[in-house]
Design a protein around this motif. Structure first.
Motif, PDB file in Angstrom:
ATOM      1  N   MET A  40      -0.156 -30.991 -36.179  1.00 28.53           N
ATOM      2  CA  MET A  40      -0.741 -29.730 -36.797  1.00 28.53           C
ATOM      3  C   MET A  40      -1.251 -29.862 -38.120  1.00 28.53           C
ATOM      4  N   SER A  41      -2.150 -28.997 -38.635  1.00 25.50           N
ATOM      5  CA  SER A  41      -2.885 -29.098 -39.954  1.00 25.50           C
ATOM      6  C   SER A  41      -2.505 -28.227 -40.765  1.00 25.50           C
ATOM      7  N   TYR A  96      -1.557 -22.622 -42.133  1.00 26.67           N
ATOM      8  CA  TYR A  96      -1.760 -23.482 -40.938  1.00 26.67           C
ATOM      9  C   TYR A  96      -2.894 -23.111 -40.430  1.00 26.67           C
ATOM     10  N   TYR A  97      -3.741 -24.160 -39.874  1.00 28.69           N
ATOM     11  CA  TYR A  97      -4.916 -24.002 -39.436  1.00 28.69           C
ATOM     12  C   TYR A  97      -5.366 -24.812 -38.378  1.00 28.69           C
ATOM     13  N   VAL A  98      -6.417 -24.549 -37.431  1.00 26.51           N
ATOM     14  CA  VAL A  98      -6.697 -25.347 -36.277  1.00 26.51           C
ATOM     15  C   VAL A  98      -8.198 -25.151 -36.232  1.00 26.51           C
ATOM     16  N   ASP A 133     -11.834 -26.223 -33.926  1.00 27.68           N
ATOM     17  CA  ASP A 133     -12.442 -26.700 -32.813  1.00 27.68           C
ATOM     18  C   ASP A 133     -14.126 -26.359 -32.753  1.00 27.68           C
ATOM     19  N   SER A 160      -3.279 -17.186 -35.004  1.00 34.15           N
ATOM     20  CA  SER A 160      -4.475 -17.794 -34.724  1.00 34.15           C
ATOM     21  C   SER A 160      -4.840 -17.880 -33.032  1.00 34.15           C
ATOM     22  N   ASP A 161      -3.629 -17.934 -32.468  1.00 27.32           N
ATOM     23  CA  ASP A 161      -3.881 -17.841 -31.088  1.00 27.32           C
ATOM     24  C   ASP A 161      -4.517 -16.726 -30.254  1.00 27.32           C
ATOM     25  N   TYR A 210      -6.836 -19.631 -38.452  1.00 23.63           N
ATOM     26  CA  TYR A 210      -5.946 -19.862 -39.308  1.00 23.63           C
ATOM     27  C   TYR A 210      -4.941 -18.733 -39.240  1.00 23.63           C
TER      28      TYR A 210
END
Length: 259
Positions: free
Chosen positions: A1-2, A12-14, A16, A34-35, A53
């Motif tokens: 996790m970032s 928190y962020y992701v 793609d 973010s989901d 995020y």
């Protein structure tokens, strides 16, 4: 996790999509995370470096104490872009994410390439309404209120046809911190950006849901009318338009952002 440890919050962020693609930031609605953008990612990540995020107080991000402001929420995004070495990005925010995007374009116009304001308004709700919501969450808790709140997010027809996907949103809301939720409610309570819309200079798309009781089509039309050159589209959805009409919503984003 970032995670990004910023000046006021841990976000928190992701990410793609290709590292060399144009950046696109997605900002969640009140009570989600973010989901909520999962149904857009397979297509968007073919065109963009997509940064999702969790807004402060939501999901896996930290929960600073007290009331929040949209200047803080927009500042979080600007700091996240700095953390990721992204000079400029397009931005799409739904519901609460809309005023975040507006404030970002006002405070940091050089950072925003294009702006998508979805199921939102320059003045969302009323002072009285948000004060009542804060009091109700304090007394009852989101775990007990989640099902009722999600009834305003999705149309009756969608909830009947997709009970499982409806439950995903209910559970997302149940996991949201009461304190974080109320901090963001305070930002919505105190924000009125109607007088600043003429200062938005970036290309803008406004998306409304024809059945949205929280940010009505009239709200969306007024928002688009206040921003020079803004485009307006309306989908047959309630409040969480990207969830109810994922294909049409994603197509609208790609068409606008790649034009």
């Amino acid at each position: 996790m970032s995670y990004a440890d910023l000046s006021q919050v841990r976000l928190y962020y992701v990410i793609d999509g290709p590292a060399d693609a144009p950046a696109l930031v997605l900002s969640n609605s009140l009570g989600t995370c973010s989901d909520m953008w999962a149904r857009q990612i397979p297509t968007l990540s073919q065109h963009f470096r997509v940064v999702r995020y969790d807004t402060r107080g939501h999901g896996k991000s930290s929960v600073p104490t007290g009331d929040y402001t949209f200047s803080q929420l927009a500042g979080d995004v600007a700091e996240l872009l700095d953390h990721l070495n992204i000079d400029q990005a397009s931005f799409c925010g739904l519901s609460m994410g809309g005023p975040t995007g507006l404030q970002l374009a006002l405070d940091h116009p050089q950072r925003v390439r294009k702006l998508v304001l979805s199921n939102t308004a320059a003045r969302v709700g009323s002072v009285e309404g948000w004060s009542s919501r804060i009091a109700a969450v304090t007394e009852n808790g989101l775990e007990n209120m989640a099902s009722g709140l999600v009834e305003r997010w999705l149309s009756p027809a969608y909830r009947a046809a997709e009970p499982g996907l409806t439950q995903v949103l209910v559970d997302m809301l149940r996991r949201t911190s009461n304190e974080g939720y109320n901090g963001n409610c305070a930002a919505l309570r105190d924000a009125d950006l109607r007088g600043k819309l003429a200062d938005i200079k970036v290309p803008t798309l406004v998306i409304s849901g024809s059945q949205d009781p929280a940010a009505t089509p009239q709200d969306g039309q007024a928002l688009a009318a206040g921003i020079a050159g803004a485009r307006y589209i309306e989908l047959d959805t309630s409040h969480i338009a990207n969830w109810e009409q994922p294909d049409a919503y994603t197509r609208a984003l790609v068409d606008f952002l790649t034009a």
